[in-house]
Scaffold this motif. Structure first.
Motif, PDB file in Angstrom:
ATOM      1  N   VAL A   1       0.839  -1.202   0.000  1.00 24.57           N
ATOM      2  CA  VAL A   1       0.000   0.000   0.000  1.00 24.57           C
ATOM      3  C   VAL A   1       0.871   1.248   0.000  1.00 24.57           C
ATOM      4  O   VAL A   1       0.583   2.219  -0.711  1.00 24.57           O
ATOM      5  CB  VAL A   1      -0.956   0.000   1.215  1.00 24.57           C
ATOM      6  CG1 VAL A   1      -1.688   1.337   1.319  1.00 24.57           C
ATOM      7  CG2 VAL A   1      -1.963  -1.137   1.091  1.00 24.57           C
TER       8      VAL A   1
ATOM      9  N   ALA B   1      -2.500  -3.171 -10.584  1.00 21.88           N
ATOM     10  CA  ALA B   1      -3.647  -3.725  -9.856  1.00 21.88           C
ATOM     11  C   ALA B   1      -3.929  -5.204 -10.134  1.00 21.88           C
ATOM     12  O   ALA B   1      -4.202  -5.963  -9.197  1.00 21.88           O
ATOM     13  CB  ALA B   1      -4.891  -2.885 -10.124  1.00 21.88           C
TER      14      ALA B   1
ATOM     15  N   ARG C   1      -6.334  -8.440  -3.779  1.00 20.88           N
ATOM     16  CA  ARG C   1      -7.517  -7.582  -3.907  1.00 20.88           C
ATOM     17  C   ARG C   1      -7.646  -6.609  -2.740  1.00 20.88           C
ATOM     18  O   ARG C   1      -8.002  -5.445  -2.926  1.00 20.88           O
ATOM     19  CB  ARG C   1      -8.768  -8.461  -4.002  1.00 20.88           C
ATOM     20  CG  ARG C   1     -10.051  -7.693  -4.226  1.00 20.88           C
ATOM     21  CD  ARG C   1     -11.198  -8.614  -4.545  1.00 20.88           C
ATOM     22  NE  ARG C   1     -10.951  -9.379  -5.770  1.00 20.88           N
ATOM     23  CZ  ARG C   1     -11.796 -10.275  -6.274  1.00 20.88           C
ATOM     24  NH1 ARG C   1     -12.951 -10.514  -5.657  1.00 20.88           N
ATOM     25  NH2 ARG C   1     -11.504 -10.918  -7.377  1.00 20.88           N
ATOM     26  N   GLN C   2      -7.330  -7.069  -1.523  1.00 20.32           N
ATOM     27  CA  GLN C   2      -7.466  -6.208  -0.357  1.00 20.32           C
ATOM     28  C   GLN C   2      -6.513  -5.019  -0.433  1.00 20.32           C
ATOM     29  O   GLN C   2      -6.850  -3.901  -0.024  1.00 20.32           O
ATOM     30  CB  GLN C   2      -7.194  -7.008   0.930  1.00 20.32           C
ATOM     31  CG  GLN C   2      -7.459  -6.233   2.212  1.00 20.32           C
ATOM     32  CD  GLN C   2      -8.891  -5.713   2.298  1.00 20.32           C
ATOM     33  OE1 GLN C   2      -9.838  -6.391   1.892  1.00 20.32           O
ATOM     34  NE2 GLN C   2      -9.055  -4.494   2.807  1.00 20.32           N
TER      35      GLN C   2
ATOM     36  N   VAL D   1      -5.504  -3.566  -3.208  1.00 19.95           N
ATOM     37  CA  VAL D   1      -6.088  -2.639  -4.181  1.00 19.95           C
ATOM     38  C   VAL D   1      -7.199  -1.824  -3.525  1.00 19.95           C
ATOM     39  O   VAL D   1      -7.290  -0.599  -3.725  1.00 19.95           O
ATOM     40  CB  VAL D   1      -6.632  -3.394  -5.404  1.00 19.95           C
ATOM     41  CG1 VAL D   1      -7.300  -2.430  -6.378  1.00 19.95           C
ATOM     42  CG2 VAL D   1      -5.502  -4.145  -6.116  1.00 19.95           C
ATOM     43  N   TYR D   2      -8.029  -2.474  -2.725  1.00 17.25           N
ATOM     44  CA  TYR D   2      -9.120  -1.765  -2.036  1.00 17.25           C
ATOM     45  C   TYR D   2      -8.560  -0.693  -1.100  1.00 17.25           C
ATOM     46  O   TYR D   2      -9.079   0.435  -1.033  1.00 17.25           O
ATOM     47  CB  TYR D   2      -9.984  -2.744  -1.249  1.00 17.25           C
ATOM     48  CG  TYR D   2     -10.841  -3.649  -2.111  1.00 17.25           C
ATOM     49  CD1 TYR D   2     -11.224  -3.270  -3.393  1.00 17.25           C
ATOM     50  CD2 TYR D   2     -11.260  -4.892  -1.645  1.00 17.25           C
ATOM     51  CE1 TYR D   2     -12.001  -4.092  -4.187  1.00 17.25           C
ATOM     52  CE2 TYR D   2     -12.047  -5.727  -2.442  1.00 17.25           C
ATOM     53  CZ  TYR D   2     -12.409  -5.321  -3.710  1.00 17.25           C
ATOM     54  OH  TYR D   2     -13.174  -6.148  -4.500  1.00 17.25           O
ATOM     55  N   GLU D   3      -7.509  -1.049  -0.349  1.00 17.40           N
ATOM     56  CA  GLU D   3      -6.925  -0.086   0.586  1.00 17.40           C
ATOM     57  C   GLU D   3      -6.298   1.084  -0.168  1.00 17.40           C
ATOM     58  O   GLU D   3      -6.399   2.242   0.257  1.00 17.40           O
ATOM     59  CB  GLU D   3      -5.872  -0.769   1.455  1.00 17.40           C
ATOM     60  CG  GLU D   3      -6.449  -1.720   2.491  1.00 17.40           C
ATOM     61  CD  GLU D   3      -5.397  -2.228   3.459  1.00 17.40           C
ATOM     62  OE1 GLU D   3      -4.475  -1.461   3.787  1.00 17.40           O
ATOM     63  OE2 GLU D   3      -5.495  -3.383   3.881  1.00 17.40           O
TER      64      GLU D   3
ATOM     65  N   MET E   1      -7.225   2.198  -3.097  1.00 14.58           N
ATOM     66  CA  MET E   1      -8.323   3.001  -3.636  1.00 14.58           C
ATOM     67  C   MET E   1      -8.961   3.866  -2.557  1.00 14.58           C
ATOM     68  O   MET E   1      -9.381   4.997  -2.824  1.00 14.58           O
ATOM     69  CB  MET E   1      -9.374   2.082  -4.266  1.00 14.58           C
ATOM     70  CG  MET E   1      -8.915   1.407  -5.545  1.00 14.58           C
ATOM     71  SD  MET E   1     -10.155   0.302  -6.263  1.00 14.58           S
ATOM     72  CE  MET E   1     -11.416   1.486  -6.743  1.00 14.58           C
ATOM     73  N   ALA E   2      -9.026   3.339  -1.341  1.00 15.30           N
ATOM     74  CA  ALA E   2      -9.645   4.097  -0.247  1.00 15.30           C
ATOM     75  C   ALA E   2      -8.871   5.373   0.068  1.00 15.30           C
ATOM     76  O   ALA E   2      -9.438   6.339   0.595  1.00 15.30           O
ATOM     77  CB  ALA E   2      -9.733   3.215   1.000  1.00 15.30           C
ATOM     78  N   ARG E   3      -7.571   5.386  -0.258  1.00 18.97           N
ATOM     79  CA  ARG E   3      -6.747   6.562   0.007  1.00 18.97           C
ATOM     80  C   ARG E   3      -6.864   7.625  -1.085  1.00 18.97           C
ATOM     81  O   ARG E   3      -6.368   8.736  -0.927  1.00 18.97           O
ATOM     82  CB  ARG E   3      -5.278   6.143   0.147  1.00 18.97           C
ATOM     83  CG  ARG E   3      -5.002   5.213   1.325  1.00 18.97           C
ATOM     84  CD  ARG E   3      -3.517   5.001   1.511  1.00 18.97           C
ATOM     85  NE  ARG E   3      -3.236   4.161   2.669  1.00 18.97           N
ATOM     86  CZ  ARG E   3      -2.023   4.012   3.205  1.00 18.97           C
ATOM     87  NH1 ARG E   3      -0.984   4.648   2.663  1.00 18.97           N
ATOM     88  NH2 ARG E   3      -1.842   3.238   4.246  1.00 18.97           N
TER      89      ARG E   3
ATOM     90  N   ARG F   1     -10.472   7.890  -7.622  1.00 19.98           N
ATOM     91  CA  ARG F   1     -11.043   6.550  -7.426  1.00 19.98           C
ATOM     92  C   ARG F   1     -11.937   6.175  -8.603  1.00 19.98           C
ATOM     93  O   ARG F   1     -11.902   5.047  -9.097  1.00 19.98           O
ATOM     94  CB  ARG F   1     -11.848   6.525  -6.119  1.00 19.98           C
ATOM     95  CG  ARG F   1     -12.238   5.112  -5.656  1.00 19.98           C
ATOM     96  CD  ARG F   1     -13.026   5.160  -4.363  1.00 19.98           C
ATOM     97  NE  ARG F   1     -12.333   5.933  -3.355  1.00 19.98           N
ATOM     98  CZ  ARG F   1     -12.829   7.000  -2.747  1.00 19.98           C
ATOM     99  NH1 ARG F   1     -14.051   7.428  -3.061  1.00 19.98           N
ATOM    100  NH2 ARG F   1     -12.134   7.642  -1.834  1.00 19.98           N
TER     101      ARG F   1
ATOM    102  N   GLN G   1     -11.345   3.028 -11.226  1.00 24.43           N
ATOM    103  CA  GLN G   1     -12.379   2.040 -11.488  1.00 24.43           C
ATOM    104  C   GLN G   1     -12.691   1.945 -12.975  1.00 24.43           C
ATOM    105  O   GLN G   1     -12.925   0.858 -13.502  1.00 24.43           O
ATOM    106  CB  GLN G   1     -13.642   2.391 -10.689  1.00 24.43           C
ATOM    107  CG  GLN G   1     -13.494   2.177  -9.186  1.00 24.43           C
ATOM    108  CD  GLN G   1     -14.690   2.713  -8.401  1.00 24.43           C
ATOM    109  OE1 GLN G   1     -15.380   3.635  -8.835  1.00 24.43           O
ATOM    110  NE2 GLN G   1     -14.927   2.132  -7.235  1.00 24.43           N
TER     111      GLN G   1
END
Length: 303
Positions: A116, A131, A136-137, A139-141, A143-145, A151, A155
């Protein structure tokens, strides 16, 4: 780039690889010696640490692409030792440069927090390139930033296949309206600390965001400051749809000597742009794949 310069660059790269290999070999010897002496000699105990510091310093002097070449040339155990000595702030840039198989071997030894942190240094389009190879987790973290706009861009890029134009879109671009003067455009550009990489043209859109033309930077600089953009812009533009094959776009870049080109949807809305550096990567990967196939090898193999 002249042949002589290319040869000098290749020679320097091989010299760097040789030095890294010697430092790693020496590290193994020093660690073995220190283990046998079991701390009897303080100088011998510190020698491995000093050698690692020298390796770290050498890697810090190299461009991420050159580090990638070094990592690809090393066997797995030595590669991971060298990877531990790279600057974490450059890990993302290095992961972008290495082959898929080597990238996989490096990602496997990184914990989620490291990954991350490495992704935090990357642009949206670079993050999209990595990506598919990431947990996957992670990538989610990552994206959350991102802010809402970034974002959404990520996507959108991830919604396309890796071999499509949409997967290679760059969202850093400059766009203007056609009903302003060249002087207004120049004043607008001066507000930037720096222009996006590969900026050779400005994209002209209407109020709805539909592409109307492009204004080349070199044309802007020699135009009458009072002239309207609509009068000096080019309206015949090579553009691409996000669902087009990336290889077709790369071949068009080569054919028309493009530096950048707009990506538009079926309504003509400007979505992003393609850049020549991304297209060169597409051509290189296609060429490398053909060479490997002729040798009976696969791109996924860790050569």
């Amino acid at each position: 780039m002249t042949v002589a310069f290319k040869q000098q660059s290749a020679d320097r790269l091989q010299e760097s690889l040789g030095l890294v290999q010697r430092l790693i070999e020496r590290q193994r010897e020093l660690e073995s010696t220190a283990a046998r002496q079991d701390g009897e000699d303080a100088a011998d105990a510190l020698a491995p640490r000093h050698n690692l510091a020298e390796l770290k310093q050498k890697l810090a002097q190299l461009h991420p692409a050159d580090i990638a070449h070094v990592l690809e040339a090393l066997p797995l155990e030595d590669r991971l030792l060298a990877w531990d000595q790279t600057d974490p702030a450059r890990d993302g840039a290095i992961l972008l440069e290495v082959s898929d198989a080597v990238r996989e071997s490096l990602i496997e030894v990184m914990d989620p927090d490291q990954l991350v942190a490495a992704l935090a240094e990357l642009d949206t389009d670079d993050l999209a390139e990595l990506a598919p190879d990431l947990p996957r987790q992670v990538v989610y973290e990552a994206m959350a930033r991102l802010d809402e706009e970034a974002r959404g861009q990520l996507q959108e890029v991830l919604s396309y296949g890796e071999d499509r134009v949409g997967a290679l879109m760059d969202f850093e671009l400059v766009k203007i309206r056609a009903d302003v003067s060249c002087e207004v455009v120049l004043r607008y550009l001066r507000r930037f600390d720096e222009l996006p990489n590969q900026t050779d043209k400005i994209f002209v859109t209407d109020e709805a965001g539909r592409l109307k033309g492009v204004l080349a930077i070199r044309k802007l600089l020699v135009s009458d400051p009072e002239a309207e953009v609509a009068d000096v812009m080019a309206t015949e533009v090579v553009s691409f749809h996000p669902d087009e094959p990336a290889l077709d776009a790369a071949q068009a870049f080569e054919r028309y000597d493009l530096v950048t080109a707009p990506v538009v949807d079926e309504r003509g809305m400007l979505l992003g742009r393609l850049t020549v550096d991304a297209m060169v990567d597409v051509i290189r990967e296609e060429s490398d794949s053909e060479v490997l196939n002729l040798a009976g090898l696969k791109e996924e193999e860790d050569l």
